[in-house]
Motif scaffolding. Structure first.
Motif, PDB file in Angstrom:
ATOM      1  N   UNK A   1       0.831  -1.204   0.000  1.00 47.08           N
ATOM      2  CA  UNK A   1       0.000   0.000   0.000  1.00 47.08           C
ATOM      3  C   UNK A   1       0.868   1.258   0.000  1.00 47.08           C
ATOM      4  N   UNK A   2       1.911   1.261   0.824  1.00 46.30           N
ATOM      5  CA  UNK A   2       2.810   2.419   0.872  1.00 46.30           C
ATOM      6  C   UNK A   2       3.512   2.608  -0.472  1.00 46.30           C
ATOM      7  N   UNK A   3       3.940   1.514  -1.074  1.00 50.40           N
ATOM      8  CA  UNK A   3       4.612   1.590  -2.372  1.00 50.40           C
ATOM      9  C   UNK A   3       3.644   2.081  -3.436  1.00 50.40           C
ATOM     10  N   UNK A   4       2.411   1.582  -3.400  1.00 49.80           N
ATOM     11  CA  UNK A   4       1.394   2.012  -4.360  1.00 49.80           C
ATOM     12  C   UNK A   4       1.137   3.517  -4.238  1.00 49.80           C
ATOM     13  N   UNK A   5       1.108   4.026  -3.012  1.00 45.54           N
ATOM     14  CA  UNK A   5       0.897   5.461  -2.806  1.00 45.54           C
ATOM     15  C   UNK A   5       1.981   6.282  -3.500  1.00 45.54           C
ATOM     16  N   UNK A   6       3.226   5.853  -3.360  1.00 47.90           N
ATOM     17  CA  UNK A   6       4.332   6.580  -4.019  1.00 47.90           C
ATOM     18  C   UNK A   6       4.219   6.496  -5.526  1.00 47.90           C
ATOM     19  N   UNK A   7       3.881   5.329  -6.021  1.00 45.01           N
ATOM     20  CA  UNK A   7       3.757   5.161  -7.466  1.00 45.01           C
ATOM     21  C   UNK A   7       2.607   5.984  -8.037  1.00 45.01           C
ATOM     22  N   UNK A   8       1.506   6.065  -7.310  1.00 40.97           N
ATOM     23  CA  UNK A   8       0.376   6.860  -7.780  1.00 40.97           C
ATOM     24  C   UNK A   8       0.770   8.319  -7.938  1.00 40.97           C
ATOM     25  N   UNK A   9       1.608   8.815  -7.041  1.00 38.32           N
ATOM     26  CA  UNK A   9       2.101  10.182  -7.166  1.00 38.32           C
ATOM     27  C   UNK A   9       3.010  10.327  -8.381  1.00 38.32           C
ATOM     28  N   UNK A  10       3.849   9.325  -8.605  1.00 41.56           N
ATOM     29  CA  UNK A  10       4.781   9.385  -9.730  1.00 41.56           C
ATOM     30  C   UNK A  10       4.079   9.182 -11.073  1.00 41.56           C
ATOM     31  N   UNK A  11       2.949   8.495 -11.064  1.00 38.63           N
ATOM     32  CA  UNK A  11       2.176   8.275 -12.292  1.00 38.63           C
ATOM     33  C   UNK A  11       1.492   9.546 -12.780  1.00 38.63           C
ATOM     34  N   UNK A  12       1.379  10.522 -11.911  1.00 40.06           N
ATOM     35  CA  UNK A  12       0.691  11.771 -12.239  1.00 40.06           C
ATOM     36  C   UNK A  12       1.721  12.839 -12.599  1.00 40.06           C
ATOM     37  N   UNK A  13       1.816  13.231 -13.881  1.00 36.67           N
ATOM     38  CA  UNK A  13       2.838  14.208 -14.296  1.00 36.67           C
ATOM     39  C   UNK A  13       2.673  15.575 -13.658  1.00 36.67           C
ATOM     40  N   UNK A  14       1.524  15.843 -13.068  1.00 34.66           N
ATOM     41  CA  UNK A  14       1.301  17.169 -12.485  1.00 34.66           C
ATOM     42  C   UNK A  14       1.857  17.303 -11.072  1.00 34.66           C
TER      43      UNK A  14
ATOM     44  N   UNK B   1       4.512  17.419  -7.892  1.00 32.79           N
ATOM     45  CA  UNK B   1       5.880  17.905  -7.693  1.00 32.79           C
ATOM     46  C   UNK B   1       6.860  16.744  -7.588  1.00 32.79           C
ATOM     47  N   UNK B   2       6.422  15.620  -7.029  1.00 33.53           N
ATOM     48  CA  UNK B   2       7.311  14.464  -6.902  1.00 33.53           C
ATOM     49  C   UNK B   2       7.706  13.924  -8.276  1.00 33.53           C
ATOM     50  N   UNK B   3       6.746  13.869  -9.185  1.00 34.71           N
ATOM     51  CA  UNK B   3       7.030  13.415 -10.546  1.00 34.71           C
ATOM     52  C   UNK B   3       8.030  14.360 -11.223  1.00 34.71           C
ATOM     53  N   UNK B   4       7.754  15.651 -11.160  1.00 28.18           N
ATOM     54  CA  UNK B   4       8.619  16.625 -11.831  1.00 28.18           C
ATOM     55  C   UNK B   4      10.024  16.634 -11.233  1.00 28.18           C
ATOM     56  N   UNK B   5      10.110  16.543  -9.900  1.00 27.41           N
ATOM     57  CA  UNK B   5      11.420  16.569  -9.257  1.00 27.41           C
ATOM     58  C   UNK B   5      12.231  15.338  -9.606  1.00 27.41           C
ATOM     59  N   UNK B   6      11.566  14.183  -9.658  1.00 27.67           N
ATOM     60  CA  UNK B   6      12.340  12.981  -9.982  1.00 27.67           C
ATOM     61  C   UNK B   6      12.875  13.024 -11.409  1.00 27.67           C
ATOM     62  N   UNK B   7      12.113  13.581 -12.332  1.00 26.23           N
ATOM     63  CA  UNK B   7      12.625  13.716 -13.697  1.00 26.23           C
ATOM     64  C   UNK B   7      13.862  14.599 -13.732  1.00 26.23           C
ATOM     65  N   UNK B   8      13.840  15.693 -12.985  1.00 25.05           N
ATOM     66  CA  UNK B   8      15.017  16.564 -12.926  1.00 25.05           C
ATOM     67  C   UNK B   8      16.210  15.828 -12.336  1.00 25.05           C
ATOM     68  N   UNK B   9      15.966  15.063 -11.287  1.00 27.42           N
ATOM     69  CA  UNK B   9      17.048  14.323 -10.642  1.00 27.42           C
ATOM     70  C   UNK B   9      17.598  13.236 -11.556  1.00 27.42           C
ATOM     71  N   UNK B  10      16.721  12.574 -12.302  1.00 33.57           N
ATOM     72  CA  UNK B  10      17.180  11.529 -13.223  1.00 33.57           C
ATOM     73  C   UNK B  10      17.991  12.133 -14.366  1.00 33.57           C
ATOM     74  N   UNK B  11      17.646  13.342 -14.774  1.00 32.38           N
ATOM     75  CA  UNK B  11      18.474  14.028 -15.767  1.00 32.38           C
ATOM     76  C   UNK B  11      19.878  14.251 -15.209  1.00 32.38           C
ATOM     77  N   UNK B  12      19.948  14.573 -13.917  1.00 33.40           N
ATOM     78  CA  UNK B  12      21.250  14.756 -13.287  1.00 33.40           C
ATOM     79  C   UNK B  12      22.055  13.472 -13.240  1.00 33.40           C
ATOM     80  N   UNK B  13      21.377  12.339 -12.992  1.00 31.97           N
ATOM     81  CA  UNK B  13      22.044  11.035 -13.004  1.00 31.97           C
ATOM     82  C   UNK B  13      22.609  10.758 -14.392  1.00 31.97           C
ATOM     83  N   UNK B  14      21.790  11.016 -15.405  1.00 25.34           N
ATOM     84  CA  UNK B  14      22.252  10.780 -16.786  1.00 25.34           C
ATOM     85  C   UNK B  14      23.460  11.665 -17.112  1.00 25.34           C
ATOM     86  N   UNK B  15      23.423  12.908 -16.718  1.00 26.05           N
ATOM     87  CA  UNK B  15      24.550  13.802 -16.983  1.00 26.05           C
ATOM     88  C   UNK B  15      25.815  13.336 -16.258  1.00 26.05           C
ATOM     89  N   UNK B  16      25.646  12.819 -15.025  1.00 25.45           N
ATOM     90  CA  UNK B  16      26.801  12.366 -14.244  1.00 25.45           C
ATOM     91  C   UNK B  16      27.498  11.183 -14.896  1.00 25.45           C
TER      92      UNK B  16
END
Length: 261
Positions: free
Chosen positions: A212-225, A227-242
């Motif tokens: 249930x806790x994992x599903x809650x996090x995923x539901x937030x990430x599934x929604x592009x609107x 802040x968690x979704x947007x922030x993770x995309x920015x962070x993943x861009x940083x991983x790719x650049x590194x």
């Protein structure tokens, strides 16, 4: 005999004494994570970051339409990718968790289609028994998914390179977990977090793996609107650049040239 050691052992996770041995015996150490360089140089090793081999893969991935059609998926639903691992013991410990998380997500988002990925090295039977959609194309699944539940390992880096918002999970036996807590030298286990040097994707390990806790996090990430979704995309861009640019094999060849010249 000159020695070039390519893909260093994970001394950053455990057994750091091996770093000194390898530094002494290898003329060059080609590492595939940027943070590994300093670990070997501290012991006098000539360590070079050569890049990660995943960056060199050809981009042979089906289009969204072709991918959905190939695997018989409903094109009107977005995908939640479920990656339970690539080894039999990982499948045994994570497949049920994936199923439970999929059920929890689908109860609140029926427009989301949970899809499992199976590695060719493991039996298909347990996957079919879940009743969930199944594909045998992990990269295509990550490319076209909206978010992913990923068992810790190289797949987490694959997801990062596809800019796929994710939650990382891992389960092992209680005994192995107890030993790991004593010997591991890192707080996080997900490769995107290790590359970033901080936690950029959520991790759920052992007793923390509540569906249930994992599903809650995923539901937030599934929604592009969100802040968690947007922030993770920015962070993943940083991983790719590194991780830098492709060309790991050429750089390793350069190390060989240096020691035999």
């Amino acid at each position: 005999i000159p020695v070039v050691y390519y893909v260093a052992p994970k001394v950053w996770a455990w057994g750091r004494r091996r770093a000194a041995t390898l530094a002494e015996r290898a003329d060059r150490i080609g590492v595939i994570f940027p943070f590994e360089v300093d670990l070997f140089r501290e012991h006098g090793g000539d360590a070079r970051y050569v890049g990660h081999p995943l960056l060199d893969r050809p981009d042979h991935v089906d289009s969204r339409e072709a991918f959905y059609d190939r695997w018989g998926l409903d094109p009107d639903r977005s995908i939640l990718a479920l990656l339970p691992g690539s080894r039999s013991q990982e499948i045994r410990r994570h497949l049920g968790l994936c199923q439970d998380v999929a059920t929890a997500v689908a109860a609140r988002r029926p427009d989301v289609l949970p899809v499992l990925s199976r590695a060719p090295s493991v039996s298909a039977l347990p996957f079919h028994e879940t009743g969930l959609a199944l594909v045998e194309d992990t990269r295509g699944l990550l490319r076209h998914a909206a978010a992913a539940l990923v068992t810790s390992g190289t797949a987490t880096l694959e997801a990062a390179l596809e800019r796929r918002p994710m939650v990382v999970v891992y389960r092992t036996s209680p005994l192995t977990a107890a030993v790991a807590r004593q010997v591991l030298k890192v707080r996080d286990i997900g490769l995107p977090n290790l590359v970033a040097g901080r936690r950029v994707v959520p991790e759920y390990v052992q007793e923390e793996t509540d569906p249930v806790a994992i599903a809650d996090r995923l539901l937030s990430l599934l929604d592009p609107s969100t802040s968690e979704h947007r922030q993770q995309l920015l962070d993943l861009d940083g991983v790719r650049d590194a991780l830098g640019s492709p060309g790991a094999a050429d750089r390793v060849a350069g190390l060989l040239d240096e020691v035999v010249a």
